[in-house]
Design an enzyme around this catalytic site. Structure first.
Site, PDB file in Angstrom:
ATOM      1  N   ASN A  24       0.859  -1.178   0.000  1.00 21.95           N
ATOM      2  CA  ASN A  24       0.000   0.000   0.000  1.00 21.95           C
ATOM      3  C   ASN A  24       0.898   1.232   0.000  1.00 21.95           C
ATOM      4  OD1 ASN A  24       0.637   0.758   2.752  1.00 21.95           O
ATOM      5  ND2 ASN A  24      -0.755  -0.856   3.427  1.00 21.95           N
ATOM      6  N   GLY A  32      -3.058  -9.346   3.230  1.00 18.07           N
ATOM      7  CA  GLY A  32      -2.651 -10.169   2.099  1.00 18.07           C
ATOM      8  C   GLY A  32      -1.153 -10.377   2.012  1.00 18.07           C
ATOM      9  N   ASP A  34       1.198  -8.259   1.386  1.00 20.97           N
ATOM     10  CA  ASP A  34       1.914  -7.205   2.107  1.00 20.97           C
ATOM     11  C   ASP A  34       2.088  -7.577   3.578  1.00 20.97           C
ATOM     12  OD1 ASP A  34       3.127  -4.726   2.571  1.00 20.97           O
ATOM     13  OD2 ASP A  34       1.238  -3.633   2.635  1.00 20.97           O
TER      14      ASP A  34
END
Length: 165
Positions: A24, A32, A34
């Site tokens: 992000n 997820g 990340d």
């Protein structure tokens, strides 16, 4: 000439020079892929990411891999799907181009990509696979020598394999 592979698996376990994080804009972790990358890499990753000052959609920034088997993480901020009319394809392609450019600049020989923007960002998987495969094929240089599309599930892996056939 580089080779391109598609696998179903956990990108955080790949012993490659670099993995790409579907990040992000804060670069400080999320859900997820990340979140999984941040958890496995450990707290030093968040510290380094704070120093980067975030990133805009379509940008890619690089950090060390810390506790991951990969030496580096290329944090790519993909677009949120808004129906296809908000320049999403170009922004997604930018993630792949810029990650490959960083790979060349840092002599990274192997890089693994997740299916950027297809999770919570809602990008349709088939359309994202089209952008990913087309962009990677068009921008391969002598490095990296190996590009892996690491897909979370078999359905997504099949979409990438079909586009490489």
């Amino acid at each position: 000439m580089a080779s391109i592979e598609v696998i179903k698996g956990d990108i955080t376990g790949l012993a490659v020079d670099a993995i790409v994080n579907a990040a992000n804009s804060s670069l400080l972790g999320g859900g997820g892929v990340d979140g999984a990358i941040h958890r496995k890499a450990g707290p030093d990753l968040v510290h380094e990411c704070r120093l980067l000052g975030g990133a805009k959609t379509g940008e890619v920034k690089m950090t060390k891999g810390y506790r991951l088997p990969a030496r580096f993480i290329l944090h790519a901020v993909g677009p949120v799907w808004q129906g296809g009319g908000a320049n999403e394809a170009e922004l997604l392609a930018s993630c792949y181009r810029k990650a490959l450019a960083l790979a060349v600049r840092h002599e990274i020989k192997s890089v693994a990509f997740p299916a950027i923007s297809t999770g919570i960002y809602g990008y349709p998987k088939g359309e994202a696979a089209d952008v990913a495969v087309t962009t990677v094929k068009a921008h391969l240089a002598p490095l990296p020598q190996l590009v892996i599309f690491c897909c979370f599930d078999e359905e997504t892996a099949a979409l990438y394999r079909a586009r490489l056939a």
